[in-house]
Every structure is written in C-alpha cells, then in structure tokens.
Design an enzyme around this catalytic site. Structure first.
Site, PDB file in Angstrom:
ATOM      1  N   GLU A  47      30.439 -10.590  -9.835  1.00 21.65           N
ATOM      2  CA  GLU A  47      30.797 -11.656 -10.771  1.00 21.65           C
ATOM      3  C   GLU A  47      31.800 -12.601 -10.111  1.00 21.65           C
ATOM      4  OE1 GLU A  47      30.198 -13.610 -12.946  1.00 21.65           O
ATOM      5  OE2 GLU A  47      30.837 -13.024 -14.942  1.00 21.65           O
ATOM      6  N   ASP A  48      31.812 -13.825 -10.595  1.00 25.91           N
ATOM      7  CA  ASP A  48      32.753 -14.791 -10.038  1.00 25.91           C
ATOM      8  C   ASP A  48      34.172 -14.548 -10.554  1.00 25.91           C
ATOM      9  OD1 ASP A  48      32.156 -15.572 -12.636  1.00 25.91           O
ATOM     10  OD2 ASP A  48      31.482 -17.583 -12.109  1.00 25.91           O
ATOM     11  N   ILE A  49      34.318 -14.555 -11.891  1.00 30.70           N
ATOM     12  CA  ILE A  49      35.667 -14.479 -12.465  1.00 30.70           C
ATOM     13  C   ILE A  49      35.714 -13.499 -13.625  1.00 30.70           C
ATOM     14  CG2 ILE A  49      37.290 -15.774 -13.899  1.00 30.70           C
ATOM     15  CD1 ILE A  49      37.527 -17.800 -12.074  1.00 30.70           C
ATOM     16  N   ASP A  82      37.708 -13.215 -16.798  1.00 35.91           N
ATOM     17  CA  ASP A  82      38.611 -14.033 -17.616  1.00 35.91           C
ATOM     18  C   ASP A  82      38.977 -13.214 -18.864  1.00 35.91           C
ATOM     19  OD1 ASP A  82      39.992 -16.161 -18.708  1.00 35.91           O
ATOM     20  OD2 ASP A  82      38.254 -17.402 -19.080  1.00 35.91           O
ATOM     21  N   SER A  83      38.278 -13.399 -19.977  1.00 36.84           N
ATOM     22  CA  SER A  83      38.564 -12.576 -21.164  1.00 36.84           C
ATOM     23  C   SER A  83      38.043 -11.153 -20.986  1.00 36.84           C
ATOM     24  CB  SER A  83      37.907 -13.192 -22.399  1.00 36.84           C
ATOM     25  OG  SER A  83      36.505 -13.044 -22.333  1.00 36.84           O
ATOM     26  N   GLY A  84      37.015 -10.984 -20.144  1.00 37.17           N
ATOM     27  CA  GLY A  84      36.431  -9.663 -19.905  1.00 37.17           C
ATOM     28  C   GLY A  84      35.154  -9.402 -20.691  1.00 37.17           C
ATOM     29  N   THR A 125      32.174 -10.823 -20.658  1.00 31.87           N
ATOM     30  CA  THR A 125      30.920 -10.838 -19.901  1.00 31.87           C
ATOM     31  C   THR A 125      30.728  -9.528 -19.145  1.00 31.87           C
ATOM     32  OG1 THR A 125      31.193 -13.219 -19.619  1.00 31.87           O
ATOM     33  CG2 THR A 125      29.559 -12.141 -18.224  1.00 31.87           C
ATOM     34  N   LYS A 149      41.813 -13.238 -13.837  1.00 32.13           N
ATOM     35  CA  LYS A 149      42.976 -13.852 -14.500  1.00 32.13           C
ATOM     36  C   LYS A 149      43.610 -12.764 -15.350  1.00 32.13           C
ATOM     37  CE  LYS A 149      40.704 -18.376 -14.953  1.00 32.13           C
ATOM     38  NZ  LYS A 149      40.118 -19.330 -15.924  1.00 32.13           N
TER      39      LYS A 149
HETATM   40  P1  IMP Z   1      34.812 -13.815 -19.570  1.00 34.00           P
HETATM   41  O1  IMP Z   1      33.638 -13.268 -20.319  1.00 34.00           O
HETATM   42  O2  IMP Z   1      35.806 -14.502 -20.464  1.00 34.00           O
HETATM   43  O3  IMP Z   1      35.471 -12.815 -18.642  1.00 34.00           O
HETATM   44  O4  IMP Z   1      34.229 -15.020 -18.777  1.00 34.00           O
HETATM   45  C1  IMP Z   1      33.882 -15.005 -17.514  1.00 34.00           C
HETATM   46  C2  IMP Z   1      33.017 -16.206 -17.187  1.00 34.00           C
HETATM   47  O5  IMP Z   1      33.590 -17.458 -17.603  1.00 34.00           O
HETATM   48  C3  IMP Z   1      32.907 -16.282 -15.707  1.00 34.00           C
HETATM   49  O6  IMP Z   1      31.766 -15.606 -15.286  1.00 34.00           O
HETATM   50  C4  IMP Z   1      32.811 -17.772 -15.447  1.00 34.00           C
HETATM   51  O7  IMP Z   1      31.473 -18.169 -15.472  1.00 34.00           O
HETATM   52  C5  IMP Z   1      33.518 -18.421 -16.579  1.00 34.00           C
HETATM   53  N1  IMP Z   1      34.901 -18.827 -16.196  1.00 34.00           N
HETATM   54  C6  IMP Z   1      36.050 -18.305 -16.656  1.00 34.00           C
HETATM   55  N2  IMP Z   1      37.122 -18.905 -16.112  1.00 34.00           N
HETATM   56  C7  IMP Z   1      36.626 -19.816 -15.248  1.00 34.00           C
HETATM   57  C8  IMP Z   1      37.262 -20.778 -14.357  1.00 34.00           C
HETATM   58  O8  IMP Z   1      38.490 -20.892 -14.224  1.00 34.00           O
HETATM   59  N3  IMP Z   1      36.419 -21.566 -13.638  1.00 34.00           N
HETATM   60  C9  IMP Z   1      35.065 -21.475 -13.730  1.00 34.00           C
HETATM   61  N4  IMP Z   1      34.439 -20.589 -14.546  1.00 34.00           N
HETATM   62  C10 IMP Z   1      35.214 -19.770 -15.301  1.00 34.00           C
HETATM   63 MG    MG Z   2      29.927 -16.426 -14.655  1.00 31.79          MG
END
Ligand code: IMP
Ligand code: MG
Length: 177
Positions: free
Chosen positions: A98-100, A102-104, A106, A130
């Site tokens: 995975e790239d990032i 963030d909230s977790g 995904t 993050k």
């Molecule tokens: P999560 O489900 O909130 O952890 O979201 C993760 C997804 O949000 C990542 O796979 C990214 O595609 C997108 N995302 C979250 N933060 C960023 C950022 O700073 N830049 C680009 N994409 C982000």
């Molecule tokens: Mg993504």
C-alpha cells in the site's frame, strides 16, 4: 508548481526501498511457493515496481484496485473493490503493498478480506504512515517512513490524479492546491 516542500527525496526513498526489500527477502527466504505480492492501485504502483526488483526470493505480482473514501469522509471507512486481485490466494503467503496508511480503514478491510480467502499468511508493507491519523490500531509489518499529517504527493501518490510521477515525496501547499 503547487508543491510546498520535499518531505523525502528520491535518494532516501531508494535507500529505504532497498532496506525494506532486504528485510522482506530475509523473512521469506525459506518460502516454498512464490510470495503473492498484491499492489493496491493506483497509489502503490511505483513503490511496488521498485520494491519487487530488489527482492531476492520467488514472488509473483498481482494488482487490486479499491476506492477508499468514495464521496463520504475518510472516517466512514467505506471501502469498495473496484478491481479484484487475480491470483488464487488459497494456502499462499500474501504481501499487501500500500502507498499510505492514513486512517487505517483501507488496510484493515484488505487484511480481513484476504484472510477470508484461506491464505496461509497475510502481511503488509506501506511506503508511508501518518501515525497521528490512525482511527484504530492496524498491524503493519513493514513501514517505509512515518510522516506528518499533511497531504503528500509524488512517487505514486496523487492529488486529484496529479503529481503521481514526481520522483520524490512532497507536501502539497494547502493554500494553492
Ligand atoms: P486510509 O483508509 O485512511 O488509511 O486511506 C489510505 C488511502 O488514502 C491511501 O491508500 C491513499 O490512497 C489515500 N491517501 C491518504 N493520505 C494521502 C496523502 O497524503 N496523499 C495521497 N493519498 C493519500
Ligand atoms: Mg491507496
């Protein structure tokens, strides 16, 4: 350009990707069937391409596309599969790229989804995390970088499909984006 500042330059990325690949190669060195590496589109495509080329044990690449936020806010945790992975994961070791984190939401969804496919094991590698944004604990096996809670672009990451192919990771200027 509406880039505010570089957070991680391309040399540091290359160095860290090599370190992650060395660690992963060591951890899976006795693997019997090739590791299935599932890159989550679109954000992970550059990271995955670089990481795979430094791995020294047998592996096969696969790809999957999910929509993370949809129209709702990111706290909704509404994850949908847009394009599923193609390899049969039953009885296999799987590594999600995975790239990032963030909230977790995904990765939490993907880990549970892959475990329900009767995989032998599921591990995760993320380019960036993050730490301050995590909504709940998510187990990540390999982390490239911990970054601040800002919107970053480059090295696969976008803002509205822009800036993905920058060779470094940069913070977007929130005033100008
Ligand atoms: P999560 O489900 O909130 O952890 O979201 C993760 C997804 O949000 C990542 O796979 C990214 O595609 C997108 N995302 C979250 N933060 C960023 C950022 O700073 N830049 C680009 N994409 C982000
Ligand atoms: Mg993504």
């Amino acid at each position: 350009m509406k880039i505010k500042n570089t957070i991680i330059d391309s040399q540091r990325i290359e160095q860290r990707v090599k370190e992650l690949a060395a660690q992963i190669s060591e951890d899976y060195k006795d693997i019997r069937e090739p590791l299935i590496i599932v890159g989550i589109l679109k954000g992970s495509f550059i990271f995955m391409a670089d990481l795979c080329r430094y791995l020294t044990m047998p592996h096969v690449g696969d790809l999957m596309s999910v929509s993370s936020y949809g129209n709702a806010s990111k706290r909704s945790g509404n994850v949908r599969i847009i394009m599923d992975a193609r390899e049969n994961q039953e009885g296999r070791d799987v590594l999600i790229v995975e790239d990032i984190l963030d909230s977790g939401h995904t990765l939490d969804y993907l880990i549970k989804n892959f475990k329900s496919r009767y995989t032998k094991s599921v591990k995760t590698v993320v380019l960036a995390r993050k730490p301050n944004e995590l909504a709940f604990p998510v187990e990540i096996d390999y982390v490239g970088f911990d970054i601040p809670s800002v919107w970053v672009v480059g090295y696969g990451l976008d803002y509205a499909e822009r800036y993905r192919t920058l060779p470094y990771i940069a913070e977007l200027d929130p005033e100008e984006r």
